[in-house]
Design a protein around this motif. Structure first.
Motif, PDB file in Angstrom:
ATOM      1  N   THR A  37       0.763  -1.142  -0.286  1.00 27.74           N
ATOM      2  CA  THR A  37      -0.121  -0.077  -0.078  1.00 27.74           C
ATOM      3  C   THR A  37       0.842   1.227  -0.109  1.00 27.74           C
ATOM      4  OG1 THR A  37      -1.688  -1.241   1.096  1.00 27.74           O
ATOM      5  CG2 THR A  37      -1.690   1.260   1.350  1.00 27.74           C
ATOM      6  N   GLN A  38       1.864   1.406   0.930  1.00 32.24           N
ATOM      7  CA  GLN A  38       2.718   2.390   0.833  1.00 32.24           C
ATOM      8  C   GLN A  38       3.461   2.579  -0.441  1.00 32.24           C
ATOM      9  OE1 GLN A  38       5.562   1.419   4.009  1.00 32.24           O
ATOM     10  NE2 GLN A  38       4.098   2.129   5.401  1.00 32.24           N
ATOM     11  N   CYS A  39       3.971   1.291  -1.023  1.00 34.74           N
ATOM     12  CA  CYS A  39       4.492   1.647  -2.464  1.00 34.74           C
ATOM     13  C   CYS A  39       3.635   2.020  -3.441  1.00 34.74           C
ATOM     14  CB  CYS A  39       4.995   0.268  -2.743  1.00 34.74           C
ATOM     15  SG  CYS A  39       6.196   0.054  -4.100  1.00 34.74           S
ATOM     16  N   ALA A  40       2.354   1.806  -3.439  1.00 34.43           N
ATOM     17  CA  ALA A  40       1.284   2.223  -4.362  1.00 34.43           C
ATOM     18  C   ALA A  40       1.200   3.500  -4.213  1.00 34.43           C
ATOM     19  CB  ALA A  40      -0.002   1.513  -4.324  1.00 34.43           C
ATOM     20  N   LEU A  41       1.278   4.228  -2.981  1.00 33.77           N
ATOM     21  CA  LEU A  41       1.188   5.438  -2.675  1.00 33.77           C
ATOM     22  C   LEU A  41       2.433   6.319  -3.131  1.00 33.77           C
ATOM     23  CD1 LEU A  41      -0.574   5.518   1.026  1.00 33.77           C
ATOM     24  CD2 LEU A  41      -1.637   6.185  -1.310  1.00 33.77           C
ATOM     25  N   GLN A  42       3.678   5.577  -3.191  1.00 33.65           N
ATOM     26  CA  GLN A  42       4.466   6.505  -3.660  1.00 33.65           C
ATOM     27  C   GLN A  42       4.582   6.542  -5.034  1.00 33.65           C
ATOM     28  OE1 GLN A  42       7.700   7.737  -2.363  1.00 33.65           O
ATOM     29  NE2 GLN A  42       6.508   7.914  -0.713  1.00 33.65           N
ATOM     30  N   SER A  43       4.132   5.405  -5.765  1.00 40.56           N
ATOM     31  CA  SER A  43       4.255   5.405  -7.276  1.00 40.56           C
ATOM     32  C   SER A  43       3.088   6.129  -7.845  1.00 40.56           C
ATOM     33  CB  SER A  43       4.269   3.839  -7.777  1.00 40.56           C
ATOM     34  OG  SER A  43       2.960   3.221  -7.290  1.00 40.56           O
ATOM     35  N   VAL A  44       2.066   6.509  -7.116  1.00 39.45           N
ATOM     36  CA  VAL A  44       1.064   7.362  -7.852  1.00 39.45           C
ATOM     37  C   VAL A  44       1.510   8.502  -8.620  1.00 39.45           C
ATOM     38  CG1 VAL A  44       0.100   8.609  -5.942  1.00 39.45           C
ATOM     39  CG2 VAL A  44      -1.385   7.742  -7.683  1.00 39.45           C
ATOM     40  N   GLN A  45       2.681   8.940  -7.858  1.00 38.37           N
ATOM     41  CA  GLN A  45       3.306  10.255  -8.176  1.00 38.37           C
ATOM     42  C   GLN A  45       3.678  10.212  -9.860  1.00 38.37           C
ATOM     43  OE1 GLN A  45       6.278  12.008  -5.496  1.00 38.37           O
ATOM     44  NE2 GLN A  45       5.502  10.400  -4.243  1.00 38.37           N
ATOM     45  N   THR A  46       4.013   9.069 -10.316  1.00 36.94           N
ATOM     46  CA  THR A  46       4.341   8.800 -11.716  1.00 36.94           C
ATOM     47  C   THR A  46       3.117   8.816 -12.734  1.00 36.94           C
ATOM     48  OG1 THR A  46       4.074   6.372 -11.775  1.00 36.94           O
ATOM     49  CG2 THR A  46       6.318   7.373 -10.597  1.00 36.94           C
ATOM     50  N   ILE A  47       1.947   8.701 -12.240  1.00 35.71           N
ATOM     51  CA  ILE A  47       0.813   8.688 -13.168  1.00 35.71           C
ATOM     52  C   ILE A  47       0.972   9.735 -14.308  1.00 35.71           C
ATOM     53  CG2 ILE A  47      -1.696   8.925 -13.475  1.00 35.71           C
ATOM     54  CD1 ILE A  47      -1.923   7.340 -10.802  1.00 35.71           C
ATOM     55  N   GLY A  48       1.073  10.953 -13.941  1.00 30.19           N
ATOM     56  CA  GLY A  48       1.254  11.880 -14.997  1.00 30.19           C
ATOM     57  C   GLY A  48       2.641  12.259 -15.509  1.00 30.19           C
ATOM     58  N   GLY A  49       3.420  11.226 -15.347  1.00 27.02           N
ATOM     59  CA  GLY A  49       4.653  11.153 -15.920  1.00 27.02           C
ATOM     60  C   GLY A  49       5.668  11.898 -15.071  1.00 27.02           C
ATOM     61  N   VAL A  50       6.857  12.012 -15.316  1.00 29.12           N
ATOM     62  CA  VAL A  50       8.115  12.267 -14.526  1.00 29.12           C
ATOM     63  C   VAL A  50       8.782  12.944 -15.573  1.00 29.12           C
ATOM     64  CG1 VAL A  50       7.866  10.838 -12.522  1.00 29.12           C
ATOM     65  CG2 VAL A  50       9.495  10.247 -14.447  1.00 29.12           C
ATOM     66  N   PRO A  51       9.524  14.194 -15.207  1.00 32.77           N
ATOM     67  CA  PRO A  51      10.522  14.670 -16.256  1.00 32.77           C
ATOM     68  C   PRO A  51      11.521  13.795 -16.545  1.00 32.77           C
ATOM     69  CG  PRO A  51      10.613  15.823 -13.857  1.00 32.77           C
ATOM     70  CD  PRO A  51       9.521  14.667 -13.929  1.00 32.77           C
ATOM     71  N   ALA A  52      12.048  13.938 -17.730  1.00 33.05           N
ATOM     72  CA  ALA A  52      13.276  13.387 -18.189  1.00 33.05           C
ATOM     73  C   ALA A  52      14.543  13.724 -17.566  1.00 33.05           C
ATOM     74  CB  ALA A  52      13.398  13.488 -19.583  1.00 33.05           C
ATOM     75  N   LEU A  53      15.290  12.663 -17.156  1.00 32.74           N
ATOM     76  CA  LEU A  53      16.681  12.993 -16.483  1.00 32.74           C
ATOM     77  C   LEU A  53      17.735  12.853 -17.467  1.00 32.74           C
ATOM     78  CD1 LEU A  53      15.845  11.018 -13.188  1.00 32.74           C
ATOM     79  CD2 LEU A  53      15.413  13.417 -13.658  1.00 32.74           C
ATOM     80  N   GLU A  54      18.688  13.432 -17.095  1.00 36.70           N
ATOM     81  CA  GLU A  54      20.164  13.360 -17.936  1.00 36.70           C
ATOM     82  C   GLU A  54      21.197  12.880 -17.207  1.00 36.70           C
ATOM     83  OE1 GLU A  54      20.370  17.143 -20.101  1.00 36.70           O
ATOM     84  OE2 GLU A  54      18.559  16.800 -20.917  1.00 36.70           O
ATOM     85  N   GLY A  55      22.069  12.449 -17.906  1.00 31.01           N
ATOM     86  CA  GLY A  55      23.548  12.187 -17.336  1.00 31.01           C
ATOM     87  C   GLY A  55      23.434  11.386 -16.175  1.00 31.01           C
ATOM     88  N   ALA A  56      24.119  11.644 -14.902  1.00 32.45           N
ATOM     89  CA  ALA A  56      24.240  10.665 -13.870  1.00 32.45           C
ATOM     90  C   ALA A  56      22.744  10.554 -13.206  1.00 32.45           C
ATOM     91  CB  ALA A  56      25.381  11.295 -12.864  1.00 32.45           C
ATOM     92  N   ALA A  57      21.868  11.593 -13.258  1.00 28.57           N
ATOM     93  CA  ALA A  57      20.686  11.074 -12.705  1.00 28.57           C
ATOM     94  C   ALA A  57      19.843  10.464 -13.357  1.00 28.57           C
ATOM     95  CB  ALA A  57      19.911  12.561 -12.692  1.00 28.57           C
ATOM     96  N   ARG A  58      20.019  10.509 -14.565  1.00 21.41           N
ATOM     97  CA  ARG A  58      19.415   9.338 -15.654  1.00 21.41           C
ATOM     98  C   ARG A  58      19.918   7.703 -15.391  1.00 21.41           C
ATOM     99  NH1 ARG A  58      20.066   6.705 -20.769  1.00 21.41           N
ATOM    100  NH2 ARG A  58      18.083   6.312 -21.580  1.00 21.41           N
ATOM    101  N   MET A  59      21.142   7.612 -14.947  1.00 21.36           N
ATOM    102  CA  MET A  59      21.875   6.413 -14.877  1.00 21.36           C
ATOM    103  C   MET A  59      21.248   6.136 -13.530  1.00 21.36           C
ATOM    104  SD  MET A  59      23.272   5.937 -17.730  1.00 21.36           S
ATOM    105  CE  MET A  59      23.638   4.037 -17.232  1.00 21.36           C
ATOM    106  N   ARG A  60      21.139   6.836 -12.530  1.00 15.61           N
ATOM    107  CA  ARG A  60      20.599   6.565 -11.072  1.00 15.61           C
ATOM    108  C   ARG A  60      19.173   5.984 -11.388  1.00 15.61           C
ATOM    109  NH1 ARG A  60      21.507   3.767  -6.844  1.00 15.61           N
ATOM    110  NH2 ARG A  60      20.372   4.559  -5.217  1.00 15.61           N
ATOM    111  N   LYS A  61      18.516   6.658 -11.938  1.00 18.14           N
ATOM    112  CA  LYS A  61      16.994   6.092 -12.302  1.00 18.14           C
ATOM    113  C   LYS A  61      17.100   4.977 -12.812  1.00 18.14           C
ATOM    114  CE  LYS A  61      12.836   7.377 -14.613  1.00 18.14           C
ATOM    115  NZ  LYS A  61      12.246   8.248 -15.710  1.00 18.14           N
ATOM    116  N   ILE A  62      17.726   4.515 -13.663  1.00 21.61           N
ATOM    117  CA  ILE A  62      17.541   3.200 -14.543  1.00 21.61           C
ATOM    118  C   ILE A  62      18.180   2.472 -13.338  1.00 21.61           C
ATOM    119  CG2 ILE A  62      18.919   1.912 -16.141  1.00 21.61           C
ATOM    120  CD1 ILE A  62      18.997   4.387 -17.966  1.00 21.61           C
TER     121      ILE A  62
END
Length: 92
Positions: A37-62
């Motif tokens: 349930t906690q995880c679902a609440l956290q992931s609801v933030q992604t419904i509208g999309g998230v900004p594209a990341l670049e460089g090290a931030a993108r690699m960390r996200k991956i």
């Protein structure tokens, strides 16, 4: 949502899914359910999309997404056979 917000959200989800995998492996299905349930609440933030990341931030996200997926697989390794057994019992 800033790039730091995006990474923070994925860090939180990765941490939760890691704990969820541990709970599943320990047979703590009540704890697993609460964290789900906690995880679902956290992931609801992604419904509208998230900004594209670049460089090290993108690699960390991956890397975080790979961790989340590995944790999901670990959870499914424990729960899917259990769910299948319930289905088989229900049909007999």
């Amino acid at each position: 949502m800033t790039p730091n917000d995006v990474l923070s959200m994925y860090e939180n989800i990765a941490g939760l899914t890691s704990k969820m995998a541990g709970a599943a492996q320990a047979g703590d299905f009540d704890g697993l359910s609460r964290m789900e349930t906690q995880c679902a609440l956290q992931s609801v933030q992604t419904i509208g999309g998230v900004p594209a990341l670049e460089g090290a931030a993108r690699m960390r996200k991956i890397d975080l997404l790979k961790m989340i997926m590995a944790n999901d697989r670990a959870i499914r390794d424990v729960t899917q056979p259990w769910q299948l057994a319930d289905v088989v019992r229900a049909t007999h």
